[in-house]
Design a protein around this motif. Structure first.
Motif, PDB file in Angstrom:
ATOM      1  N   UNK A  69      -0.699  -5.651  -4.024  1.00 43.66           N
ATOM      2  CA  UNK A  69      -0.283  -6.144  -5.768  1.00 43.66           C
ATOM      3  C   UNK A  69      -1.937  -6.001  -6.615  1.00 43.66           C
ATOM      4  N   UNK A  70      -2.924  -6.254  -5.485  1.00 45.58           N
ATOM      5  CA  UNK A  70      -4.231  -5.942  -6.282  1.00 45.58           C
ATOM      6  C   UNK A  70      -4.868  -4.951  -7.444  1.00 45.58           C
ATOM      7  N   UNK A  71      -3.965  -3.490  -6.556  1.00 42.95           N
ATOM      8  CA  UNK A  71      -4.049  -2.574  -7.309  1.00 42.95           C
ATOM      9  C   UNK A  71      -3.017  -2.404  -8.084  1.00 42.95           C
ATOM     10  N   UNK A  72      -2.756  -3.391  -9.068  1.00 48.47           N
ATOM     11  CA  UNK A  72      -1.636  -3.613  -9.962  1.00 48.47           C
ATOM     12  C   UNK A  72      -0.311  -2.557  -9.873  1.00 48.47           C
ATOM     13  N   UNK A  73       0.420  -2.247  -8.739  1.00 47.37           N
ATOM     14  CA  UNK A  73       1.451  -2.186  -7.923  1.00 47.37           C
ATOM     15  C   UNK A  73       2.704  -2.775  -8.134  1.00 47.37           C
ATOM     16  N   UNK A  74       3.960  -2.422  -7.502  1.00 46.86           N
ATOM     17  CA  UNK A  74       4.915  -3.447  -7.432  1.00 46.86           C
ATOM     18  C   UNK A  74       6.284  -2.970  -6.853  1.00 46.86           C
ATOM     19  N   UNK A  75       6.822  -3.704  -6.522  1.00 42.66           N
ATOM     20  CA  UNK A  75       8.073  -3.295  -5.679  1.00 42.66           C
ATOM     21  C   UNK A  75       8.113  -2.446  -4.696  1.00 42.66           C
ATOM     22  N   UNK A  76       8.946  -2.602  -3.991  1.00 44.44           N
ATOM     23  CA  UNK A  76       8.618  -1.350  -2.515  1.00 44.44           C
ATOM     24  C   UNK A  76       9.733  -0.711  -2.429  1.00 44.44           C
ATOM     25  N   UNK A  77      10.285   0.261  -2.052  1.00 43.88           N
ATOM     26  CA  UNK A  77      11.026   0.878  -1.279  1.00 43.88           C
ATOM     27  C   UNK A  77      12.170   0.781  -0.158  1.00 43.88           C
ATOM     28  N   UNK A  78      10.623   0.345   0.543  1.00 44.64           N
ATOM     29  CA  UNK A  78      10.867   0.179   1.920  1.00 44.64           C
ATOM     30  C   UNK A  78      10.223  -1.164   2.131  1.00 44.64           C
ATOM     31  N   UNK A  79      11.423  -2.103   3.654  1.00 46.56           N
ATOM     32  CA  UNK A  79      10.918  -3.238   3.620  1.00 46.56           C
ATOM     33  C   UNK A  79       9.114  -3.607   3.987  1.00 46.56           C
ATOM     34  N   UNK A  80       8.665  -2.566   4.461  1.00 49.35           N
ATOM     35  CA  UNK A  80       7.402  -2.928   4.564  1.00 49.35           C
ATOM     36  C   UNK A  80       6.020  -1.871   3.711  1.00 49.35           C
ATOM     37  N   UNK A  81       5.069  -2.410   3.380  1.00 56.71           N
ATOM     38  CA  UNK A  81       3.562  -2.440   2.118  1.00 56.71           C
ATOM     39  C   UNK A  81       3.854  -0.978   2.938  1.00 56.71           C
ATOM     40  N   UNK A  82       3.585  -0.324   4.083  1.00 55.91           N
ATOM     41  CA  UNK A  82       3.177   0.252   4.598  1.00 55.91           C
ATOM     42  C   UNK A  82       4.365   1.698   4.324  1.00 55.91           C
TER      43      UNK A  82
ATOM     44  N   UNK B 141       6.097   1.620   2.244  1.00 59.27           N
ATOM     45  CA  UNK B 141       6.500   1.960   0.728  1.00 59.27           C
ATOM     46  C   UNK B 141       4.824   3.186   0.523  1.00 59.27           C
ATOM     47  N   UNK B 142       4.036   2.515   1.155  1.00 64.08           N
ATOM     48  CA  UNK B 142       3.001   3.872   0.937  1.00 64.08           C
ATOM     49  C   UNK B 142       3.077   4.993   1.324  1.00 64.08           C
ATOM     50  N   UNK B 143       3.376   4.863   2.713  1.00 62.31           N
ATOM     51  CA  UNK B 143       3.491   6.485   3.284  1.00 62.31           C
ATOM     52  C   UNK B 143       4.440   7.364   2.414  1.00 62.31           C
ATOM     53  N   UNK B 144       5.804   6.454   2.022  1.00 59.32           N
ATOM     54  CA  UNK B 144       6.507   6.821   0.985  1.00 59.32           C
ATOM     55  C   UNK B 144       5.946   8.016  -0.338  1.00 59.32           C
ATOM     56  N   UNK B 145       5.063   7.150  -1.439  1.00 65.75           N
ATOM     57  CA  UNK B 145       4.811   6.947  -1.914  1.00 65.75           C
ATOM     58  C   UNK B 145       3.732   8.424  -1.970  1.00 65.75           C
ATOM     59  N   UNK B 146       2.917   8.876  -0.852  1.00 62.61           N
ATOM     60  CA  UNK B 146       2.449   9.832  -0.866  1.00 62.61           C
ATOM     61  C   UNK B 146       3.043  10.885  -0.221  1.00 62.61           C
TER      62      UNK B 146
END
Lengths: 510, 205
Positions: A169-182, A184-189
């Motif tokens: 959230x601090x990096x001005x991100x919001x919303x999740x594709x997956x239940x976990x942030x990690x 979601x981050x992997x999905x974005x990558x």
């Protein structure tokens, strides 16, 4: 009441900043290998020294805390705010050593511009820049576009749970594709990797047909793709995208920038067949309305300019407008053409196009379609309340991963951020005018810097006044992180350096 | 004497009545300061307004002046020198795009025939100094043939300097410092790994 950070907090912050600096060093290793492969030995040595300095400082900082532990929300904010500054300091090292920049500050400006996906450049001779160095700028674009913290989260550096969510959230991100942030981050990558590969191949085709060698088409294709998808705008040549004389490449760049402008989370919905989520999303709809309005406006404003011919209008003025709207920063016109060829009306539309830009959780900067959509809905609600009978309380909804209510808090926070952007645009323009520039170029470049677009009317160029250079760097940081993380970092640093009883700072109890 | 006077008068009258003969005018702007975009080249504007339509005007200029977009020079024959950079780009139908730059980071695209492009021996990049070309051609600030591009359509291209390989000296001091610092960083990472492992064991016990 503001709690003063304890020395333990700073140890944690130093530890994680060290890890992020090490990540930058690892990214430089790739460019070091490319420099060696291309026979750019001087640049390879510059990269080696930069890796050495970054890795040593990073490793030293990591030692500040070697025990296992987690992060809290305030630490996350400081790390996010500081990391974009500190990573720029280290990312500028190979640029500074290359001799392509008049001084370290200019190299730093380019690094900030690359990490924040702005695309403004103060390089002295881009046409003779080492390819590995151009590649480094493109990689910085990608790192910034995807998000430094998102990459770190995907690699598991910050662990999972509340700390990871705070950083996200601090990096001005919001919303999740997956239940976990990690996840979601992997999905974005993964999403970014797929788009970069497909985009590079798409860019290579017109280049190859225009007589580029396979190697040259590959390098140029990758750099254009990385730059366009991350909505950056840096290039391998001083002419930018005009160098290629290829309209198909310009179209591909626009499509890539459009993809980079859309909330990454929505791609997850598309992937899972939830097309309703995509087409009903408030940001997608706002962007469609906004871009359509801009196209109509530019068509009206272009009357009387020397770009009235349909081909010229489409390829020059429409590209410029969409480049601003998609936060791209590539240009198909020289500064003088924009200033004196288009007319003041069209110039105004381009400034307007840069203000809003893309979606939240995308590679783009600017006010963001979400906030504009929310403010527009709150205006509609106000009108409905005025017209409604006394007892009726009309409610307004918006759609983002489901139907949600437009609350006063949401409207207020959107308005505050919107206002802060406007103030930043104005302050940058005032500093530009104070430095002796004409008002129009000063406003144009200030809006471009704060919205991380990268189009320029020549104010942001080598030899610009240092005060303005630093102002633009601050604008780029503030615009990228949407103020909150930077303000939190400044307040915490101030509280740590100047403790005051009157301000009721409190030492955090452990 | 009177006859001679009459002949001279007749010649003078004829020169006034007949259309002016075409002749080449060369204007040199290569040393001019670009100045502000609004006020530069007013003299050139005056000249282009007063010149005879049959005059062949060739303006000696430089890339910085052309890249700064000059209405006074629009559709005028210009002559300048520049270093070919990047690649020679195929434009189809027997034409090529050669992008040329000056020493100040200004560049412009030149549209030329395949034969003219053969003068390009080297294209400038990090490891090469590109061929320096002397180019004469029509300057367009919004070319109709190329959808509003700012470009030059070359009529004459000649080689000034073939260019060649550029050397970049490796700084040995930086090399040694880089290797040493990388070793230090690895050592620090090793220390961290050991300390973290000990801390983990202590935590378990």
């Amino acid at each position: 009441m503001i709690y003063r950070l304890h020395i333990h907090d700073w140890r944690v912050i130093a530890h994680y900043l060290g890890i992020l600096i090490m990540l930058v060093a690892v990214a430089m290793v790739f460019c070091f290998v490319v420099a060696l492969a291309l026979g750019e030995y001087k640049t390879a040595v510059d990269f080696l020294l930069s890796i050495g300095i970054s890795a040593t400082v990073g490793a030293a900082l990591i030692l500040f805390r070697y025990e296992h532990g987690s992060l809290d929300w305030r630490q996350s904010l400081i790390i996010t705010g500081l990391c974009w500054v500190i990573l720029s300091l280290f990312g500028a090292l190979p640029l500074s050593m290359s001799g392509q920049y008049a001084n370290y500050l200019d190299a730093m400006f380019d690094t900030v511009s690359a990490f924040t996906t702005t695309g403004m450049s103060l390089a002295l001779d881009t046409d003779h820049m080492a390819l590995s160095l151009a590649l480094w700028r493109a990689i910085m674009h990608l790192i910034g576009g995807i998000g430094v913290v998102v990459i770190a989260l995907a690699l598991g550096i910050f662990g999972t749970g509340a700390a990871a969510a705070s950083l996200y959230r601090a990096e001005a991100r919001s919303g999740q594709v997956m239940p976990e942030i990690r996840q979601t981050s992997r999905f974005i990558l993964r999403l970014a990797a797929v788009i970069v590969v497909v985009g590079t191949i798409a860019c290579m085709i017109p280049l190859f047909l225009n007589g580029f060698s396979v190697r040259s088409a590959l390098v140029n294709g990758f750099i254009v793709t990385a730059s366009a998808f991350s909505t950056g705008g840096m290039s391998t040549h001083s002419m930018g995208l005009m160098y290629y004389h290829s309209w198909p490449l310009e179209v591909i760049a626009l499509v890539l920038a459009m993809l980079g402008c859309i909330n990454f989370v929505l791609y997850g919905d598309l992937w899972r067949g939830r097309t309703k989520n995509f087409f009903k999303d408030i940001e997608v709809r706002t962007l469609v309305v906004w871009v359509t309005a801009l196209v109509v406006l530019i068509a009206l404003a272009i009357k009387g300019s020397y770009f009235e011919d349909l081909g010229a209008m489409l390829r020059r003025t429409l590209f410029e407008t969409l480049s601003g709207a998609f936060n791209l920063g590539f240009s198909t016109m020289y500064t003088g053409q924009i200033l004196y060829g288009m007319g003041s009306g069209a110039l105004f539309v381009i400034i307007l196009s840069m203000i809003i830009c893309g979606s939240s959780s995308s590679a783009s900067g600017g006010i963001k379609a979400f906030r504009v959509g929310i403010v527009a809905r709150s205006i509609a609600q106000t009108i409905r309340e005025v017209l409604a009978p006394d007892r009726a309380r009309p409610r307004t909804f918006y759609y983002q991963q489901g139907k949600k209510l437009v609350t006063p808090e949401l409207v207020s926070s959107s308005m505050i951020i919107l206002l802060l952007y406007v103030v930043t645009y104005v302050v940058g323009a005032i500093v530009g005018v104070a430095c002796g520039y004409n008002a129009l170029p000063a406003i144009f470049d200030s809006v471009s810097a704060a919205s991380n677009t990268g189009l320029s009317l020549g104010v942001a160029s080598a030899g610009m006044p240092r005060v303005l250079e630093v102002t633009f760097m601050l604008e780029m940081w503030l615009g990228r992180l949407e103020f909150v993380a930077i303000f939190a970092m400044i307040v915490e640093l101030f509280a740590f350096v100047v403790p005051s009883k009157r301000m009721r700072w409190r030492t955090k109890k452990k | 004497m009177a006859v001679l006077l009459v002949i001279l008068c007749a010649l003078g009258l004829a020169s006034c009545l007949l259309p002016a003969s075409a002749h080449a005018i060369t204007i040199d702007t290569s040393d001019d300061d670009i100045g502000t975009l609004a006020d530069r080249f007013s003299t050139l504007d005056d000249l282009s307004n007063s010149k005879n339509s049959d005059d062949e005007v060739v303006v000696n200029t430089r890339i910085a002046v052309l890249a700064s977009v000059n209405r006074a020079l629009d559709k005028t024959e210009v002559r300048f020198t520049g270093e070919a950079v990047g690649e020679v780009i195929d434009a189809g139908a027997g034409y090529k795009w050669v992008n040329v730059c000056d020493n100040g980071g200004n560049s412009i695209g030149v549209y030329m025939t395949d034969e003219q492009a053969e003068h390009v021996v080297n294209c400038g990049d990090y490891k090469t100094t590109g061929t320096v070309l002397d180019i004469t051609g029509a300057y367009y600030i919004s070319c109709d043939a190329h959808q509003g591009a700012l470009d030059v359509h070359a009529s004459q291209v000649s080689l000034v300097d073939a260019g060649g390989a550029t050397t970049h000296e490796v700084d040995l001091g930086r090399l040694v410092a880089g290797v040493v610092l990388c070793a230090v960083a690895l050592a620090l990472v090793a220390v961290f790994v050991v300390l973290r492992a000990r801390s983990g064991r202590r935590g378990k016990s």
